[in-house]
Write a protein that holds these residues in place. Structure first.
Motif, PDB file in Angstrom:
ATOM      1  N   ASP A  14       1.001  -1.197   0.339  1.00 57.63           N
ATOM      2  CA  ASP A  14       0.279   0.032  -0.099  1.00 57.63           C
ATOM      3  C   ASP A  14       0.986   0.945   0.350  1.00 57.63           C
ATOM      4  OD1 ASP A  14      -2.386   1.697   0.400  1.00 57.63           O
ATOM      5  OD2 ASP A  14      -2.009   1.787   2.593  1.00 57.63           O
ATOM      6  N   CYS A  15       2.116   1.407   1.091  1.00 56.23           N
ATOM      7  CA  CYS A  15       2.947   2.581   1.005  1.00 56.23           C
ATOM      8  C   CYS A  15       3.606   2.808  -0.409  1.00 56.23           C
ATOM      9  CB  CYS A  15       4.198   2.266   1.815  1.00 56.23           C
ATOM     10  SG  CYS A  15       3.466   2.440   3.400  1.00 56.23           S
ATOM     11  N   ILE A  16       4.450   1.912  -0.775  1.00 54.91           N
ATOM     12  CA  ILE A  16       4.792   1.472  -2.438  1.00 54.91           C
ATOM     13  C   ILE A  16       3.637   2.003  -2.969  1.00 54.91           C
ATOM     14  CG2 ILE A  16       5.746   0.234  -3.942  1.00 54.91           C
ATOM     15  CD1 ILE A  16       6.749  -1.391  -2.093  1.00 54.91           C
ATOM     16  N   GLU A  17       2.636   1.835  -3.125  1.00 58.84           N
ATOM     17  CA  GLU A  17       1.712   2.470  -4.466  1.00 58.84           C
ATOM     18  C   GLU A  17       1.579   3.492  -4.371  1.00 58.84           C
ATOM     19  OE1 GLU A  17       0.523   1.744  -7.957  1.00 58.84           O
ATOM     20  OE2 GLU A  17       1.096   0.016  -7.310  1.00 58.84           O
ATOM     21  N   LYS A  18       1.113   4.046  -2.880  1.00 54.18           N
ATOM     22  CA  LYS A  18       0.570   5.517  -3.025  1.00 54.18           C
ATOM     23  C   LYS A  18       1.886   6.498  -2.882  1.00 54.18           C
ATOM     24  CE  LYS A  18      -1.412   6.344   1.268  1.00 54.18           C
ATOM     25  NZ  LYS A  18      -2.313   6.413   2.262  1.00 54.18           N
ATOM     26  N   ALA A  19       3.132   5.669  -2.674  1.00 61.93           N
ATOM     27  CA  ALA A  19       4.271   6.742  -3.083  1.00 61.93           C
ATOM     28  C   ALA A  19       4.891   6.785  -4.496  1.00 61.93           C
ATOM     29  CB  ALA A  19       5.541   6.714  -2.513  1.00 61.93           C
ATOM     30  N   LYS A  20       4.223   5.622  -5.307  1.00 61.13           N
ATOM     31  CA  LYS A  20       3.804   6.463  -6.325  1.00 61.13           C
ATOM     32  C   LYS A  20       3.368   7.228  -7.297  1.00 61.13           C
ATOM     33  CE  LYS A  20       4.686   0.847  -8.297  1.00 61.13           C
ATOM     34  NZ  LYS A  20       3.962   0.049  -8.683  1.00 61.13           N
ATOM     35  N   GLN A  21       1.826   7.289  -7.265  1.00 56.40           N
ATOM     36  CA  GLN A  21       0.862   8.483  -7.348  1.00 56.40           C
ATOM     37  C   GLN A  21       1.284  10.023  -6.942  1.00 56.40           C
ATOM     38  OE1 GLN A  21      -2.117   6.383  -5.605  1.00 56.40           O
ATOM     39  NE2 GLN A  21      -3.250   6.223  -6.693  1.00 56.40           N
ATOM     40  N   GLN A  22       2.081   9.882  -4.888  1.00 60.17           N
ATOM     41  CA  GLN A  22       2.999  11.242  -4.195  1.00 60.17           C
ATOM     42  C   GLN A  22       3.719  11.338  -5.577  1.00 60.17           C
ATOM     43  OE1 GLN A  22       2.903   8.918  -1.270  1.00 60.17           O
ATOM     44  NE2 GLN A  22       0.901   9.803  -0.210  1.00 60.17           N
ATOM     45  N   ALA A  23       4.994  10.723  -5.740  1.00 58.61           N
ATOM     46  CA  ALA A  23       5.444  10.985  -6.385  1.00 58.61           C
ATOM     47  C   ALA A  23       5.464  12.027  -7.427  1.00 58.61           C
ATOM     48  CB  ALA A  23       7.262  10.574  -6.571  1.00 58.61           C
ATOM     49  N   VAL A  24       4.735  10.936  -8.621  1.00 64.28           N
ATOM     50  CA  VAL A  24       4.185  11.943  -9.898  1.00 64.28           C
ATOM     51  C   VAL A  24       3.459  13.425  -9.461  1.00 64.28           C
ATOM     52  CG1 VAL A  24       2.827  11.808 -12.003  1.00 64.28           C
ATOM     53  CG2 VAL A  24       3.756   9.658 -11.459  1.00 64.28           C
ATOM     54  N   TYR A  25       2.560  13.425  -8.167  1.00 71.88           N
ATOM     55  CA  TYR A  25       2.044  14.349  -7.453  1.00 71.88           C
ATOM     56  C   TYR A  25       3.081  15.559  -7.294  1.00 71.88           C
ATOM     57  CZ  TYR A  25      -1.781  17.691  -5.753  1.00 71.88           C
ATOM     58  OH  TYR A  25      -2.161  18.722  -5.417  1.00 71.88           O
ATOM     59  N   ALA A  26       3.916  15.111  -6.482  1.00 69.98           N
ATOM     60  CA  ALA A  26       4.562  16.138  -5.858  1.00 69.98           C
ATOM     61  C   ALA A  26       5.384  17.065  -7.627  1.00 69.98           C
ATOM     62  CB  ALA A  26       5.775  15.494  -5.488  1.00 69.98           C
ATOM     63  N   VAL A  27       6.083  16.274  -8.071  1.00 65.66           N
ATOM     64  CA  VAL A  27       6.092  16.338  -9.703  1.00 65.66           C
ATOM     65  C   VAL A  27       6.144  17.323 -10.483  1.00 65.66           C
ATOM     66  CG1 VAL A  27       7.347  15.642 -11.965  1.00 65.66           C
ATOM     67  CG2 VAL A  27       8.162  13.770  -9.850  1.00 65.66           C
ATOM     68  N   ILE A  28       4.050  17.264 -10.754  1.00 70.51           N
ATOM     69  CA  ILE A  28       3.428  18.224 -11.828  1.00 70.51           C
ATOM     70  C   ILE A  28       3.189  19.289 -10.619  1.00 70.51           C
ATOM     71  CG2 ILE A  28       1.622  18.422 -12.727  1.00 70.51           C
ATOM     72  CD1 ILE A  28       1.366  15.000 -13.565  1.00 70.51           C
ATOM     73  N   PHE A  29       2.714  19.176  -8.967  1.00 73.44           N
ATOM     74  CA  PHE A  29       1.907  20.245  -8.989  1.00 73.44           C
ATOM     75  C   PHE A  29       2.617  21.071  -7.864  1.00 73.44           C
ATOM     76  CE2 PHE A  29      -1.586  17.349 -10.185  1.00 73.44           C
ATOM     77  CZ  PHE A  29      -1.866  18.488 -11.551  1.00 73.44           C
TER      78      PHE A  29
END
Length: 461
Positions: free
Chosen positions: A59-74
């Protein structure tokens, strides 16, 4: 008083509960997490360390993928691990998320979308997983994000703007900084009637092995097919520069341009990126690289963008890779700043100086009345009105018996025969000369730099 505060807090808490739909939860990419750069990759990617919580490791790894991409964009990320801070690739920051809410909800819930930019995600072996609550763990995950490809794809889909959306691709000229030129003996001084002119030997400096690889690295970083900028190449213009310098030396001292003005006019870039590199060891450290990139407005020679000084330190011997890592970080940061700079220029225009001078042979002065549109007005009033007609902003800075000087901002583009063209102060002066002809005044134009032009009023028709 305490009772009032407690009651107020109770209402806020109850309001929050009722405003949240039953079963509603925070989206994983919007949940609380910490981020910092972990390592810079060579292919337009970045490794980001995400600290988050989840029900288990997966769960942590999957959320981290979304969170890292979100951070890069926004949101971008702060400096860390000897890697510079980076701004979000969205020029509007997080406001873009709400503006394109449907798109990004689909993007972050469809695993084939956000995952396509995350080639790898793994637990950080140096930070063990820990329990922080009932059925809740805290983990550090290292996520690789392909930033360059992500940005390009979002631009192609018109989700984020590219500079081409403004109607032009800016031209950038990359040169050593004044500080580097001075330290390495590429600036000489020449007396010019009591004032000291600095002569910049760019043709020799740009091939100096101490900086030439860095300049090439920045050019290749920016000057890619369908990239955000075009790179203005001095090497292909050396003959033209020599010709202009010869013409300049033949003029009277009062009419000579500086070497910087000649370069700016011949190369005609929208922005100069000046590069300062200091690779001398400091304080007993191993190899150290300090890279600073600044943006110079060639029209005014003013510093308009200041990038952070990127500092890299290593105990190894690979100075070239150290330099490339520094350049990559500095270039990525400056790219976002350049975007904002040109975004503003589209609205405000380009700034420069217009001088109108009366010839000694003219049998009139600025107070002489002329007829314009059937109305008689003093020449200085007519000129001020004409300048205002073609400028976004203008201010008269010098008024003498024989001279009028205006600082002006003119539109970045003009339309001619239905085509959109890049503007220039020479074109601005030509429009003013055309208007002066209508009231019977003859004049000539002499550019004195990219952002300076002089109109000589020679007489009457």
């Amino acid at each position: 008083m305490k009772k009032i505060i407690l009651i107020t807090l109770l209402f806020i808490a109850v309001g929050n509960v009722f405003s949240q739909k039953k079963g509603e939860k925070v989206e994983p990419w919007l949940d609380n997490y910490d981020r910092m750069p972990f390592q810079q990759a060579k292919d337009g990617s970045i490794l980001i360390q995400i600290k988050n919580t989840g029900t288990d490791v997966n769960d942590c790894i999957e959320k981290a993928k979304q969170q890292a991409v979100y951070a890069v964009i926004f949101t971008g990320y702060a400096e860390g691990n000897n890697i510079p801070a980076a701004a979000a690739i969205s020029p509007n920051g997080a406001s873009l998320y709400n503006e394109k809410l449907d798109f990004f909800k689909e993007f972050f819930t469809n695993t084939t979308l956000y995952r396509s930019y995350v080639p790898k995600a793994m637990l950080d072996p140096k930070n063990p997983v820990s329990e922080v609550g009932k059925k809740t763990i805290e983990a550090y995950v290292i996520v690789t994000v392909e930033i360059t490809r992500l940005r390009k794809d979002l631009e192609k889909q018109n989700i984020i703007k590219s500079l081409s959306d403004f109607g032009f691709t800016p031209t950038v000229f990359v040169v050593p900084s004044d500080e580097w030129m001075s330290r390495n003996g590429y600036i000489t001084k020449k007396d010019n009637q009591g004032t000291v002119d600095e002569i910049f030997n760019y043709p020799a400096a740009i091939i100096d092995p101490k900086i030439s690889k860095a300049l090439s690295a920045i050019e290749s970083k920016y000057n890619k097919p369908n990239g955000p900028f075009k790179i203005s190449d001095m090497k292909s213009r050396l003959d033209q520069i020599k010709t202009e310098e010869a013409k300049n030396n033949a003029r009277s001292k009062a009419k000579q341009e500086s070497s910087l003005d000649i370069f700016a006019r011949v190369l005609a870039a929208d922005l100069w990126v000046k590069v300062d590199i200091d690779d001398e060891p400091k304080d007993g450290m191993g190899n150290q690289m300090l890279v600073t990139l600044t943006g110079i407005d060639p029209y005014t020679n003013n510093k308009v963008i200041t990038g952070t000084t990127i500092q890299k330190t290593t105990r190894g011997d690979d100075k070239f890779q150290l330099m490339i890592n520094s350049i990559n970080g500095a270039s990525d940061e400056l790219r976002t700043l350049i975007f904002g700079y040109f975004q503003e220029k589209v609205t405000t225009g380009i700034e420069g100086t217009l001088t109108l001078s009366l010839s000694e042979n003219a049998d009139f002065n600025f107070d002489t009345p002329f007829t314009q549109n059937g109305e008689e007005k003093e020449l200085n009033r007519i000129i001020a009105k004409i300048v205002k007609k073609f400028a976004n902003e203008r201010e008269e800075t010098i008024a003498t018996e024989t001279t009028r000087v205006f600082t002006a901002k003119i539109p970045l583009f003009f339309e001619e025969d239905g085509e959109k063209e890049k503007n220039s102060f020479k074109y601005f002066a030509e429009k003013i000369v055309d208007e002066l002809k209508k009231i019977g005044i003859t004049s000539t134009i002499e550019p004195s730099g990219l952002g300076r032009v002089e109109i000589f009023i020679t007489g009457k028709k």
